[in-house]
Scaffold this motif. Sequence first.
Motif, PDB file in Angstrom:
ATOM      1  N   THR A  11      -0.934   9.775   6.444  1.00 47.52           N
ATOM      2  CA  THR A  11       0.508   9.968   6.652  1.00 47.52           C
ATOM      3  C   THR A  11       0.730  10.836   7.893  1.00 47.52           C
ATOM      4  O   THR A  11       1.653  10.598   8.680  1.00 47.52           O
ATOM      5  CB  THR A  11       1.135  10.639   5.404  1.00 47.52           C
ATOM      6  OG1 THR A  11       0.703   9.932   4.250  1.00 47.52           O
ATOM      7  CG2 THR A  11       2.637  10.625   5.473  1.00 47.52           C
ATOM      8  N   SER A  14       0.849  -1.199   0.000  1.00 43.38           N
ATOM      9  CA  SER A  14       0.000   0.000   0.000  1.00 43.38           C
ATOM     10  C   SER A  14       0.880   1.243   0.000  1.00 43.38           C
ATOM     11  O   SER A  14       2.102   1.154   0.266  1.00 43.38           O
ATOM     12  CB  SER A  14      -0.903   0.032   1.250  1.00 43.38           C
ATOM     13  OG  SER A  14      -0.111   0.226   2.409  1.00 43.38           O
ATOM     14  N   TYR A  51      -1.310  14.089   3.446  1.00 42.09           N
ATOM     15  CA  TYR A  51      -2.475  13.202   3.515  1.00 42.09           C
ATOM     16  C   TYR A  51      -2.694  12.801   4.987  1.00 42.09           C
ATOM     17  O   TYR A  51      -1.720  12.546   5.714  1.00 42.09           O
ATOM     18  CB  TYR A  51      -2.190  11.987   2.630  1.00 42.09           C
ATOM     19  CG  TYR A  51      -3.063  10.794   2.896  1.00 42.09           C
ATOM     20  CD1 TYR A  51      -4.444  10.861   2.739  1.00 42.09           C
ATOM     21  CD2 TYR A  51      -2.511   9.581   3.308  1.00 42.09           C
ATOM     22  CE1 TYR A  51      -5.244   9.755   2.996  1.00 42.09           C
ATOM     23  CE2 TYR A  51      -3.305   8.475   3.553  1.00 42.09           C
ATOM     24  CZ  TYR A  51      -4.674   8.574   3.394  1.00 42.09           C
ATOM     25  OH  TYR A  51      -5.455   7.489   3.651  1.00 42.09           O
ATOM     26  N   GLN A  72       0.676   3.510   2.247  1.00 47.10           N
ATOM     27  CA  GLN A  72       1.086   3.676   3.646  1.00 47.10           C
ATOM     28  C   GLN A  72       2.335   2.861   3.948  1.00 47.10           C
ATOM     29  O   GLN A  72       3.240   3.329   4.640  1.00 47.10           O
ATOM     30  CB  GLN A  72      -0.051   3.250   4.585  1.00 47.10           C
ATOM     31  CG  GLN A  72      -1.173   4.264   4.696  1.00 47.10           C
ATOM     32  CD  GLN A  72      -0.704   5.620   5.177  1.00 47.10           C
ATOM     33  OE1 GLN A  72      -0.554   6.549   4.400  1.00 47.10           O
ATOM     34  NE2 GLN A  72      -0.434   5.744   6.455  1.00 47.10           N
ATOM     35  N   GLU A  83       4.717  15.910   0.020  1.00 49.06           N
ATOM     36  CA  GLU A  83       3.892  15.496  -1.123  1.00 49.06           C
ATOM     37  C   GLU A  83       3.999  16.532  -2.230  1.00 49.06           C
ATOM     38  O   GLU A  83       3.952  17.735  -1.958  1.00 49.06           O
ATOM     39  CB  GLU A  83       2.421  15.394  -0.706  1.00 49.06           C
ATOM     40  CG  GLU A  83       2.153  14.248   0.238  1.00 49.06           C
ATOM     41  CD  GLU A  83       0.689  14.203   0.687  1.00 49.06           C
ATOM     42  OE1 GLU A  83      -0.189  14.746  -0.008  1.00 49.06           O
ATOM     43  OE2 GLU A  83       0.453  13.633   1.753  1.00 49.06           O
ATOM     44  N   ILE A 141      -9.132   8.970  -4.168  1.00 49.79           N
ATOM     45  CA  ILE A 141      -8.890   9.841  -5.326  1.00 49.79           C
ATOM     46  C   ILE A 141      -8.311   8.954  -6.429  1.00 49.79           C
ATOM     47  O   ILE A 141      -7.903   7.828  -6.185  1.00 49.79           O
ATOM     48  CB  ILE A 141      -7.906  10.997  -5.003  1.00 49.79           C
ATOM     49  CG1 ILE A 141      -6.559  10.444  -4.481  1.00 49.79           C
ATOM     50  CG2 ILE A 141      -8.506  11.965  -3.998  1.00 49.79           C
ATOM     51  CD1 ILE A 141      -5.452  11.483  -4.366  1.00 49.79           C
ATOM     52  N   ILE A 166      -5.077  -1.894  -4.125  1.00 52.25           N
ATOM     53  CA  ILE A 166      -4.236  -1.095  -3.225  1.00 52.25           C
ATOM     54  C   ILE A 166      -2.774  -1.495  -3.466  1.00 52.25           C
ATOM     55  O   ILE A 166      -2.471  -2.689  -3.590  1.00 52.25           O
ATOM     56  CB  ILE A 166      -4.606  -1.398  -1.752  1.00 52.25           C
ATOM     57  CG1 ILE A 166      -6.086  -1.119  -1.477  1.00 52.25           C
ATOM     58  CG2 ILE A 166      -3.688  -0.652  -0.777  1.00 52.25           C
ATOM     59  CD1 ILE A 166      -6.461   0.260  -1.085  1.00 52.25           C
ATOM     60  N   GLY A 167      -1.902  -0.513  -3.529  1.00 51.33           N
ATOM     61  CA  GLY A 167      -0.478  -0.821  -3.702  1.00 51.33           C
ATOM     62  C   GLY A 167       0.376   0.408  -3.462  1.00 51.33           C
ATOM     63  O   GLY A 167      -0.131   1.538  -3.447  1.00 51.33           O
ATOM     64  N   SER A 187       1.607   6.130  -3.328  1.00 53.79           N
ATOM     65  CA  SER A 187       0.531   5.146  -3.428  1.00 53.79           C
ATOM     66  C   SER A 187       0.292   4.846  -4.909  1.00 53.79           C
ATOM     67  O   SER A 187       0.183   5.770  -5.720  1.00 53.79           O
ATOM     68  CB  SER A 187      -0.741   5.720  -2.808  1.00 53.79           C
ATOM     69  OG  SER A 187      -1.831   4.870  -3.071  1.00 53.79           O
ATOM     70  N   THR A 198       2.087  10.770  -5.299  1.00 53.87           N
ATOM     71  CA  THR A 198       0.829  10.065  -5.600  1.00 53.87           C
ATOM     72  C   THR A 198      -0.084  10.805  -6.575  1.00 53.87           C
ATOM     73  O   THR A 198      -0.604  10.200  -7.515  1.00 53.87           O
ATOM     74  CB  THR A 198       0.055   9.811  -4.278  1.00 53.87           C
ATOM     75  OG1 THR A 198       0.875   8.981  -3.448  1.00 53.87           O
ATOM     76  CG2 THR A 198      -1.269   9.135  -4.520  1.00 53.87           C
TER      77      THR A 198
HETATM   78  N1  PLP Z   1      -0.284   9.332  -0.050  1.00 48.98           N
HETATM   79  C1  PLP Z   1      -1.320  10.050  -0.503  1.00 48.98           C
HETATM   80  C2  PLP Z   1      -1.082  11.417  -1.061  1.00 48.98           C
HETATM   81  C3  PLP Z   1      -2.620   9.531  -0.440  1.00 48.98           C
HETATM   82  O1  PLP Z   1      -3.651  10.256  -0.901  1.00 48.98           O
HETATM   83  C4  PLP Z   1      -2.815   8.236   0.114  1.00 48.98           C
HETATM   84  C5  PLP Z   1      -4.162   7.661   0.245  1.00 48.98           C
HETATM   85  O2  PLP Z   1      -5.170   8.330   0.070  1.00 48.98           O
HETATM   86  C6  PLP Z   1      -1.704   7.525   0.565  1.00 48.98           C
HETATM   87  C7  PLP Z   1      -0.449   8.087   0.466  1.00 48.98           C
HETATM   88  C8  PLP Z   1      -1.843   6.171   1.155  1.00 48.98           C
HETATM   89  O3  PLP Z   1      -2.010   5.252   0.111  1.00 48.98           O
HETATM   90  P1  PLP Z   1      -2.754   3.835   0.306  1.00 48.98           P
HETATM   91  O4  PLP Z   1      -4.207   4.128   0.497  1.00 48.98           O
HETATM   92  O5  PLP Z   1      -2.426   3.113  -0.972  1.00 48.98           O
HETATM   93  O6  PLP Z   1      -2.155   3.187   1.501  1.00 48.98           O
END
Ligand code: PLP
Length: 430
Positions: free
Chosen positions: A115, A86, A112, A88, A155, A374, A217-218, A205, A186
Amino acid sequence: MTIKSSHKETIVLHAGYRKDNATNSVAVPIYQTTSYQFDSTEHAANLFSLKELGNIYTRIMNPTCDVLEQRLTALEGGAAALAVSSGQAASMMAIQNIAHAGDNIVSSTDLYGGTWNLFANTLKTMGIEVRFADPSNPENFAKVTDDRTRAYYAETLPNPKLHVFPIQEVSDIGKKHGVPLIMDNTAAHGICRPFEHGAAIIASSCTKYIGGHGNSIGGIIIDSGNFDWEANKDRFPMLNQPDPSYHGAIWTEAVKPLGPIAYIIKARVTLLRDCGQAMSPMNAFLLLQGLETLPLRMERHCQNAEKVAEFLNNHDKVMNVIHPSLMEGEQKKRADSYLSGGYGPLVGAEIKGGMESGKKFIDSLKMFYHLANIGDSRSLAIHPASTTHSQLTEDELNASGASEGYVRLSIGLEHIDDILSDLGQALSEV
Ligand code: PLP
């Protein structure tokens, strides 16, 4: 043989794979296996000692995941990558790979929510301190840097504010102190290449725009290969001192014959081995299908988002529209220098009338899906004040950029007339 190109449209179709050697299959096969037979005890020993790179066990590597890793490495202009379960997991591992108890990192405040929680709470319980810096002034990163700072983190296009991060400015500060910049790209894959602006690592992500269809999810960590970990031996003991978990390997030395990929190899053969956040081959396959059209989709997401921003900006029920295309001054300058091919796929709008209006607008949408994601090909919407940000006070909401009437829109690939029509009818209900 694989086709080499500098064009993203070609890279996402051809990098890292031409055909399956065993079957000539053109589509990347789903290697649904846990393990791989060793040719001999010598072969097995070489794989385990990293004299030779190859498949051992799918928790650590898998040929389907490998194609995704190679393709994303090529797309971002990096040296090597690691696919994980994921986004995360990607951000967690990107930090754990170089920081442990007693260390700190400096993170942008524009993050996010997941995070933010990881940094403010979970990393703290592990003894890793996260110092937050407001990116509107890049010097804020320098102010809180000390000898135990192991990374900067940010980000590219963080929502809700959608202020593009000053990548070059902060990575230049990092270079002065010997601190690498980790970028979560992302929401900007296909329109921003952080390595070209000095970032050292990408941790993103794949669940959003890379997959693009809301089905898997990845996460991905990409090593630029450009950061000199050896020049900063004291700052990075985890890469420059013997690792007791791998026969005393010193990663910067052990991996040298394989290229400038000490960081990413260590993440794979220690953290992924020990913590196990592996991507499944099925998800890698689905993410590869999405990746094939990422540049095309991103272009249309951005075109539609710009038209939505313009439409909402001229609507009398909307107080304020947040989209880089409408920004001015420093924010617009950053958007122009870091984004190419569009101002991003996300739009924020503050609906007049606060909490009740925000909720009424969301409840009145017919085509937009109301959900917490998103990057789907379909248009998506959420009202943060009643969902993701519902624990915050009004002041905290305003500080986060998501006021009570704020709605976040992830603009999809439907015909723009249908998108505007749904938004217009929902606004008429407010
Ligand atoms: N980073 C950003 C900018 C995100 O929007 C998200 C999830 O919404 C993540 C990381 C986490 O990703 P995941 O949901 O694949 O764990």
